[in-house]
Design a protein around this motif. Structure first.
Motif, PDB file in Angstrom:
ATOM      1  N   ILE A 149       0.838  -1.207   0.000  1.00 45.56           N
ATOM      2  CA  ILE A 149       0.000   0.000   0.000  1.00 45.56           C
ATOM      3  C   ILE A 149       0.868   1.252   0.000  1.00 45.56           C
ATOM      4  CG2 ILE A 149      -1.639   1.360   1.366  1.00 45.56           C
ATOM      5  CD1 ILE A 149      -2.877  -1.285   2.291  1.00 45.56           C
ATOM      6  N   LEU A 150       1.918   1.252   0.826  1.00 42.36           N
ATOM      7  CA  LEU A 150       2.830   2.395   0.876  1.00 42.36           C
ATOM      8  C   LEU A 150       3.463   2.649  -0.483  1.00 42.36           C
ATOM      9  CD1 LEU A 150       4.407   4.582   2.368  1.00 42.36           C
ATOM     10  CD2 LEU A 150       6.048   2.816   3.069  1.00 42.36           C
ATOM     11  N   ILE A 203       2.292   1.778  -3.455  1.00 42.70           N
ATOM     12  CA  ILE A 203       1.268   2.242  -4.398  1.00 42.70           C
ATOM     13  C   ILE A 203       0.951   3.715  -4.158  1.00 42.70           C
ATOM     14  CG2 ILE A 203      -1.146   1.991  -5.084  1.00 42.70           C
ATOM     15  CD1 ILE A 203      -0.865  -1.017  -4.542  1.00 42.70           C
ATOM     16  N   VAL A 204       0.813   4.100  -2.896  1.00 42.96           N
ATOM     17  CA  VAL A 204       0.528   5.504  -2.561  1.00 42.96           C
ATOM     18  C   VAL A 204       1.639   6.414  -3.079  1.00 42.96           C
ATOM     19  CG1 VAL A 204       0.297   7.155  -0.675  1.00 42.96           C
ATOM     20  CG2 VAL A 204      -0.936   4.986  -0.576  1.00 42.96           C
ATOM     21  N   LEU A 205       2.885   6.026  -2.852  1.00 43.88           N
ATOM     22  CA  LEU A 205       4.008   6.843  -3.317  1.00 43.88           C
ATOM     23  C   LEU A 205       4.088   6.878  -4.838  1.00 43.88           C
ATOM     24  CD1 LEU A 205       6.786   5.839  -0.758  1.00 43.88           C
ATOM     25  CD2 LEU A 205       5.690   8.077  -0.989  1.00 43.88           C
ATOM     26  N   SER A 206       3.799   5.759  -5.474  1.00 47.84           N
ATOM     27  CA  SER A 206       3.873   5.712  -6.933  1.00 47.84           C
ATOM     28  C   SER A 206       2.831   6.614  -7.586  1.00 47.84           C
ATOM     29  CB  SER A 206       3.685   4.271  -7.421  1.00 47.84           C
ATOM     30  OG  SER A 206       2.348   3.825  -7.204  1.00 47.84           O
ATOM     31  N   LEU A 207       1.736   6.846  -6.875  1.00 56.46           N
ATOM     32  CA  LEU A 207       0.669   7.702  -7.413  1.00 56.46           C
ATOM     33  C   LEU A 207       0.824   9.155  -7.023  1.00 56.46           C
ATOM     34  CD1 LEU A 207      -2.418   5.378  -6.727  1.00 56.46           C
ATOM     35  CD2 LEU A 207      -1.241   5.737  -8.909  1.00 56.46           C
ATOM     36  N   SER A 208       1.705   9.437  -6.050  1.00 51.57           N
ATOM     37  CA  SER A 208       1.762  10.800  -5.513  1.00 51.57           C
ATOM     38  C   SER A 208       3.142  11.436  -5.503  1.00 51.57           C
ATOM     39  CB  SER A 208       1.206  10.797  -4.083  1.00 51.57           C
ATOM     40  OG  SER A 208       1.983   9.966  -3.238  1.00 51.57           O
ATOM     41  N   TYR A 209       4.172  10.725  -5.969  1.00 50.69           N
ATOM     42  CA  TYR A 209       5.516  11.300  -5.842  1.00 50.69           C
ATOM     43  C   TYR A 209       5.676  12.590  -6.647  1.00 50.69           C
ATOM     44  CZ  TYR A 209       6.842   9.171 -10.361  1.00 50.69           C
ATOM     45  OH  TYR A 209       6.916   8.811 -11.678  1.00 50.69           O
ATOM     46  N   THR A 242      11.590  10.113  -1.763  1.00 53.07           N
ATOM     47  CA  THR A 242      10.456   9.248  -2.096  1.00 53.07           C
ATOM     48  C   THR A 242      10.910   8.006  -2.868  1.00 53.07           C
ATOM     49  OG1 THR A 242      10.057  10.755  -3.961  1.00 53.07           O
ATOM     50  CG2 THR A 242       8.616  10.967  -2.047  1.00 53.07           C
TER      51      THR A 242
END
Length: 203
Positions: A15-16, A18-24, A178
């Motif tokens: 989850i971490l 995926i979150v970073l991959s969508l928001s970096y 990130t």
């Protein structure tokens, strides 16, 4: 660590990532602030130390390590461990290359102190260190009857090595924070998968 705990940590890391991959792309301020803070501590001894740690976390160091460990496992007739060591390292490297090609994030182009090729996200050094060094520590603990203080020293040493290798990439200016966090999350997730597979084969 039981199977349920491994699965829970794996899901958290996934989850971490995926979150970073969508928001970096939206975390530029975070990357800039953290990078500036870490690079603020640059000194000649610090640069030398982190250049050494970057080298320690490279494939040029991992190949001799895996050869030595393979000989040790062969002497102890633990051939399955050799297969898993190779699978762990090259699987992590291949997965990292696939992810880099998928996201194609350019590397930082200012304040760099060393050369690095390829894309930036996620960090290969952070991912491979977490996966490979973590798996070595796991094998040592499971294959040998260590006392609690010995396990503690091993885990602390392994953690410090992984952190030093990971931080070196930001310190030398070739990765964003990130990238490091995402690489560590992906590396831990891969490590946990390898542990699950290893436990399954051992059973």
């Amino acid at each position: 660590m039981n199977k349920l705990s491994i699965i829970i940590i794996f899901i958290v890391c996934l989850i971490l990532f995926i979150v970073l991959s969508l928001s970096y792309t939206k975390l530029g301020t975070f990357d800039t602030v953290i990078s500036s803070y870490i690079q603020h501590f640059r000194t000649r001894p610090g640069i030398y130390f982190f250049q050494c740690m970057t080298y320690v976390g490279s494939i040029r160091m991992y190949v001799p390590v895996i050869c030595i460990l393979s000989i040790y496992c062969a002497v102890r007739k633990k051939l399955l461990n050799i297969c898993f060591l190779v699978f762990n390292l090259w699987g992590s490297r291949y997965l990292n290359q696939v992810l880099k090609l998928w996201y194609q994030r350019p590397r930082p182009d200012i304040h760099t102190l060393t050369t690095a090729t390829g894309y930036s996200f996620p960090s290969g050094h952070a991912m491979n260190a977490a996966a490979f060094l973590g798996f070595i520590a796991y094998l040592i603990i499971t294959e040998h009857q260590l006392r609690l203080w010995q396990k503690t020293i091993l885990l602390v040493f392994t953690t410090l090595m992984i952190l030093s290798i990971s931080i070196s990439r930001v310190y030398l200016g070739v990765h964003y924070p990130t990238d490091i966090i995402a690489g560590s999350a992906a590396g831990i997730a891969w490590l946990l998968l390898c542990i699950l597979f290893h436990q399954r084969f051992i059973q």
